[in-house]
Motif scaffolding. Structure first.
Motif, mmCIF file in Angstrom:
data_model
loop_
_atom_site.group_PDB
_atom_site.id
_atom_site.type_symbol
_atom_site.label_atom_id
_atom_site.label_comp_id
_atom_site.label_asym_id
_atom_site.label_seq_id
_atom_site.Cartn_x
_atom_site.Cartn_y
_atom_site.Cartn_z
ATOM 1 N N ILE A 1 49.011 19.894 -24.884
ATOM 2 C CA ILE A 1 48.937 21.356 -24.780
ATOM 3 C C ILE A 1 50.234 21.922 -25.343
ATOM 4 C CG2 ILE A 1 48.727 23.339 -23.232
ATOM 5 C CD1 ILE A 1 47.287 21.440 -21.255
ATOM 6 N N GLU A 2 50.111 22.754 -26.337
ATOM 7 C CA GLU A 2 51.290 23.353 -26.968
ATOM 8 C C GLU A 2 51.666 24.668 -26.292
ATOM 9 O OE1 GLU A 2 52.153 23.813 -31.509
ATOM 10 O OE2 GLU A 2 51.354 25.742 -30.813
ATOM 11 N N VAL A 3 52.964 24.830 -26.046
ATOM 12 C CA VAL A 3 53.512 26.126 -25.660
ATOM 13 C C VAL A 3 54.492 26.517 -26.762
ATOM 14 C CG1 VAL A 3 54.799 27.474 -23.967
ATOM 15 C CG2 VAL A 3 53.309 25.599 -23.201
ATOM 16 N N ALA B 1 36.230 20.522 -18.075
ATOM 17 C CA ALA B 1 34.847 20.998 -17.976
ATOM 18 C C ALA B 1 34.086 20.705 -19.263
ATOM 19 C CB ALA B 1 34.842 22.488 -17.669
ATOM 20 N N LYS B 2 34.770 20.878 -20.411
ATOM 21 C CA LYS B 2 34.120 20.619 -21.683
ATOM 22 C C LYS B 2 33.816 19.128 -21.856
ATOM 23 C CE LYS B 2 34.680 21.529 -26.627
ATOM 24 N NZ LYS B 2 35.573 22.093 -27.693
ATOM 25 N N ALA B 3 34.724 18.289 -21.371
ATOM 26 C CA ALA B 3 34.535 16.833 -21.478
ATOM 27 C C ALA B 3 33.350 16.370 -20.663
ATOM 28 C CB ALA B 3 35.798 16.114 -21.042
ATOM 29 N N LYS B 4 33.111 17.048 -19.536
ATOM 30 C CA LYS B 4 31.966 16.693 -18.685
ATOM 31 C C LYS B 4 30.646 17.115 -19.293
ATOM 32 C CE LYS B 4 34.381 16.697 -14.216
ATOM 33 N NZ LYS B 4 34.502 17.364 -12.915
ATOM 34 N N ARG C 1 43.846 22.911 -19.026
ATOM 35 C CA ARG C 1 43.435 21.585 -18.525
ATOM 36 C C ARG C 1 42.043 21.641 -17.899
ATOM 37 N NH1 ARG C 1 48.709 20.925 -15.899
ATOM 38 N NH2 ARG C 1 50.103 19.895 -17.379
ATOM 39 N N ALA C 2 41.809 22.673 -17.094
ATOM 40 C CA ALA C 2 40.512 22.821 -16.434
ATOM 41 C C ALA C 2 39.403 23.053 -17.453
ATOM 42 C CB ALA C 2 40.558 23.973 -15.429
ATOM 43 N N GLU C 3 39.687 23.863 -18.476
ATOM 44 C CA GLU C 3 38.690 24.136 -19.528
ATOM 45 C C GLU C 3 38.355 22.841 -20.287
ATOM 46 O OE1 GLU C 3 40.113 28.740 -20.504
ATOM 47 O OE2 GLU C 3 40.807 27.060 -21.729
#
Length: 221
Positions: A48-50, A217-220, A212-214
């Motif tokens: 994840i880039e900041v 969820a997409k991986a599932k 992370r949550a997104e």
């Protein structure tokens, strides 16, 4: 109320209360904004880039820098802070952006790069040395850091640095910024100083968890 109805009422109401308690503490449009299109990041897909968008001539960027440095050790291994010089047009902003990309190309050691980066901020902010051309930059870098000014000038005008400038310009355009500093999470979520400089990393933490949550969820599927 009969005992059975009471238990039923609690079973229905308590989850709603709990859900309300964990509602997002930060709001889109107030604490951050979402870009209409994701800007390509410069990290691995698993990371994840900041993006920390800055300009050496910006006092708020100078103030934010140590705040971000104190925050970085708390980040998990999947998150990486990437400095991104902001520039708008052919002016001193662009000159300073090219300065940073030159140093990033010349200095592979992250600690030394950080030291040089920090000293440039101090030079511009406290000593009113604008470092507005290649000679001024080369003289400063030679005096303070022992960097060969001829080598610096060679890198400054190199194809590699100009390519980084083009990539950086595309990023800055995609962020749709009106100024700096800014933190951009995952090329999608933009945090600007209207929320307060100290709050910017706090909101970034929230958005990192959101990403992370997104992804989970997409991986599932």
């Amino acid at each position: 109320m009969p005992k059975q109805l009471k238990f039923l009422w609690l079973a229905l109401v308590l989850p709603l209360v709990a859900q309300a308690a964990v509602q997002d503490p930060y709001k889109e449009g107030k604490d951050y904004r979402v870009l209409p299109e994701q800007v390509q990041t410069s990290v691995k897909k698993s990371q994840i880039e900041v993006a920390e968008v800055f300009w050496y001539g910006c006092p708020h960027c100078y103030t934010l820098e140590p705040i971000v440095e104190r925050w970085k050790p708390s980040l998990e291994k999947d998150t990486r802070v990437v400095r991104t010089p902001g520039f708008f047009g052919p002016n001193i902003w662009k000159t300073h952006a090219q300065l940073y990309y030159t140093l990033e190309t010349m200095i592979p050691d992250a600690k030394k790069l950080h030291d040089v980066h920090t000293s440039i901020f101090a030079e511009v902010q406290h000593r009113n040395n604008r470092l507005g051309d290649v000679k001024a930059m080369g003289d400063f870098l030679q005096e303070r850091h022992g960097i060969d000014p001829k080598q610096f000038a060679s890198f400054y005008n190199s194809f590699g640095v100009l390519n980084l400038m083009n990539q950086g310009g595309t990023k800055i355009s995609g962020y749709q910024l009106n100024g700096v500093p800014a933190l951009v999470v995952d090329g999608r979520y933009v945090i600007e100083p209207t929320v307060g400089l100290e709050n910017m990393p706090v909101i970034a933490d929230f958005l990192i968890k959101k990403v992370r949550a997104e992804r989970a969820a997409k991986a599932k599927g």
